[in-house]
Scaffold this motif. Structure first.
Motif, PDB file in Angstrom:
ATOM      1  N   ILE A   1       0.899  -1.126  -0.016  1.00  0.00           N
ATOM      2  CA  ILE A   1      -0.136  -0.107   0.119  1.00  0.00           C
ATOM      3  C   ILE A   1       1.114   1.324   0.054  1.00  0.00           C
ATOM      4  CG2 ILE A   1      -1.831   1.126   1.213  1.00  0.00           C
ATOM      5  CD1 ILE A   1      -2.285  -1.545   2.715  1.00  0.00           C
ATOM      6  N   ASP A   2       0.863   1.948  -0.969  1.00  0.00           N
ATOM      7  CA  ASP A   2       1.817   3.161  -1.193  1.00  0.00           C
ATOM      8  C   ASP A   2       1.093   4.271  -1.499  1.00  0.00           C
ATOM      9  OD1 ASP A   2       4.086   4.483  -1.949  1.00  0.00           O
ATOM     10  OD2 ASP A   2       4.504   3.594  -3.676  1.00  0.00           O
ATOM     11  N   HIS A   3       1.842   5.531  -1.205  1.00  0.00           N
ATOM     12  CA  HIS A   3       1.206   6.851  -1.204  1.00  0.00           C
ATOM     13  C   HIS A   3       0.085   6.955  -0.137  1.00  0.00           C
ATOM     14  CE1 HIS A   3       2.591   6.064  -5.483  1.00  0.00           C
ATOM     15  NE2 HIS A   3       3.258   7.305  -5.063  1.00  0.00           N
TER      16      HIS A   3
ATOM     17  N   GLY B   1       1.949   9.935   8.150  1.00  0.00           N
ATOM     18  CA  GLY B   1       1.621   9.490   9.241  1.00  0.00           C
ATOM     19  C   GLY B   1       0.254   8.621   9.716  1.00  0.00           C
ATOM     20  N   HIS B   2      -0.176   8.271   8.345  1.00  0.00           N
ATOM     21  CA  HIS B   2      -1.472   7.470   8.323  1.00  0.00           C
ATOM     22  C   HIS B   2      -1.289   5.766   8.256  1.00  0.00           C
ATOM     23  CE1 HIS B   2      -2.904  11.509   8.146  1.00  0.00           C
ATOM     24  NE2 HIS B   2      -4.491  11.035   7.776  1.00  0.00           N
TER      25      HIS B   2
ATOM     26  N   MET C   1       7.431   5.266   7.028  1.00  0.00           N
ATOM     27  CA  MET C   1       6.852   6.522   7.169  1.00  0.00           C
ATOM     28  C   MET C   1       7.654   7.647   7.098  1.00  0.00           C
ATOM     29  SD  MET C   1       5.126   5.180  10.883  1.00  0.00           S
ATOM     30  CE  MET C   1       3.784   6.360  10.956  1.00  0.00           C
ATOM     31  N   ASN C   2       6.950   8.625   6.369  1.00  0.00           N
ATOM     32  CA  ASN C   2       7.375  10.093   6.295  1.00  0.00           C
ATOM     33  C   ASN C   2       8.520   9.948   5.216  1.00  0.00           C
ATOM     34  OD1 ASN C   2       5.673  11.849   7.905  1.00  0.00           O
ATOM     35  ND2 ASN C   2       6.676  10.479   9.737  1.00  0.00           N
ATOM     36  N   VAL C   3       8.756   9.412   4.231  1.00  0.00           N
ATOM     37  CA  VAL C   3       9.601   9.413   3.359  1.00  0.00           C
ATOM     38  C   VAL C   3       9.104  10.396   2.266  1.00  0.00           C
ATOM     39  CG1 VAL C   3      10.223   7.037   3.438  1.00  0.00           C
ATOM     40  CG2 VAL C   3       8.610   7.605   1.945  1.00  0.00           C
TER      41      VAL C   3
ATOM     42  N   LEU D   1       3.242  13.497  -2.937  1.00  0.00           N
ATOM     43  CA  LEU D   1       2.470  13.950  -1.762  1.00  0.00           C
ATOM     44  C   LEU D   1       3.442  14.859  -0.878  1.00  0.00           C
ATOM     45  CD1 LEU D   1       0.919  10.567  -0.768  1.00  0.00           C
ATOM     46  CD2 LEU D   1      -0.303  12.636  -1.807  1.00  0.00           C
ATOM     47  N   GLY D   2       4.659  15.222  -1.210  1.00  0.00           N
ATOM     48  CA  GLY D   2       5.643  15.798  -0.217  1.00  0.00           C
ATOM     49  C   GLY D   2       6.227  14.807   0.636  1.00  0.00           C
ATOM     50  N   LYS D   3       5.537  14.358   1.344  1.00  0.00           N
ATOM     51  CA  LYS D   3       5.758  13.123   2.435  1.00  0.00           C
ATOM     52  C   LYS D   3       4.813  11.953   2.245  1.00  0.00           C
ATOM     53  CE  LYS D   3       9.524  15.134   4.642  1.00  0.00           C
ATOM     54  NZ  LYS D   3      10.648  14.262   4.475  1.00  0.00           N
TER      55      LYS D   3
END
Length: 161
Positions: free
Chosen positions: A20-22, A26-27, A49-51, A56-58
């Motif tokens: 599950i990508d994108h 934090g979710h 997380m937070n890559v 999306l930015g992160k």
């Protein structure tokens, strides 16, 4: 052995399962929660997380070896992470890739936040139903009382214990 590029993620490929990508940053833990994954089921799970993400930015990524998602799981993920993509992996290859889609109608999955709504009355056998009003930000409207619900409340309901 080649040196990894500084921009590469160093996470082992999975043989069979789901990536599950994108997921919005934090979710990822919410996604695991709604899938009922605690770590005791025996699935090999990788969470990043937070890559950095161009889109999306992160972002977060979840890899679950040995698990293929059901449609109802994908619908829940769409409500938590409407930007997510689901990749089905077979023998280390991506055999299917799809974007999640927030359904136009959500029936029986959430509860109306209006305590006076007919769907919250114990003597009324009415199944809550919502219509998607907006995707960004995600807003759902109760078909019975018209009350609206935002993304934070949707997440709260889906990940409650």
């Amino acid at each position: 052995m080649r040196k990894p590029n500084k921009e590469e993620l160093i996470v082992r490929k999975i043989k069979d399962g789901t990536v599950i990508d994108h997921i919005p940053a934090g979710h990822a833990l919410y996604v695991l929660k709604i899938l009922g994954i605690t770590g005791r089921e025996g699935f090999r799970v990788a969470i990043v997380m937070n890559v950095d993400s161009k889109k999306l930015g992160k972002k977060d990524i979840v890899k679950i070896e040995g698990m293929e998602l059901k449609k109802e799981d994908v619908d829940k993920i769409a409500l938590i992470a409407p930007t997510a993509t689901i990749n089905i992996i077979k023998d280390y290859l991506v055999v299917s890739k799809s974007k999640v889609q927030v359904p136009n109608r959500i029936r029986g999955l959430l509860t109306c936040i209006n305590p006076r709504c007919i769907t919250n009355q114990p003597r009324e056998p009415v199944i809550p139903e919502f219509r998607t009003m907006s995707l960004n930000p995600l807003i759902l409207r109760c078909e019975y009382c018209g009350c609206t619900m935002g993304h934070d409340e949707i997440i709260r309901q889906l990940v409650k214990e």
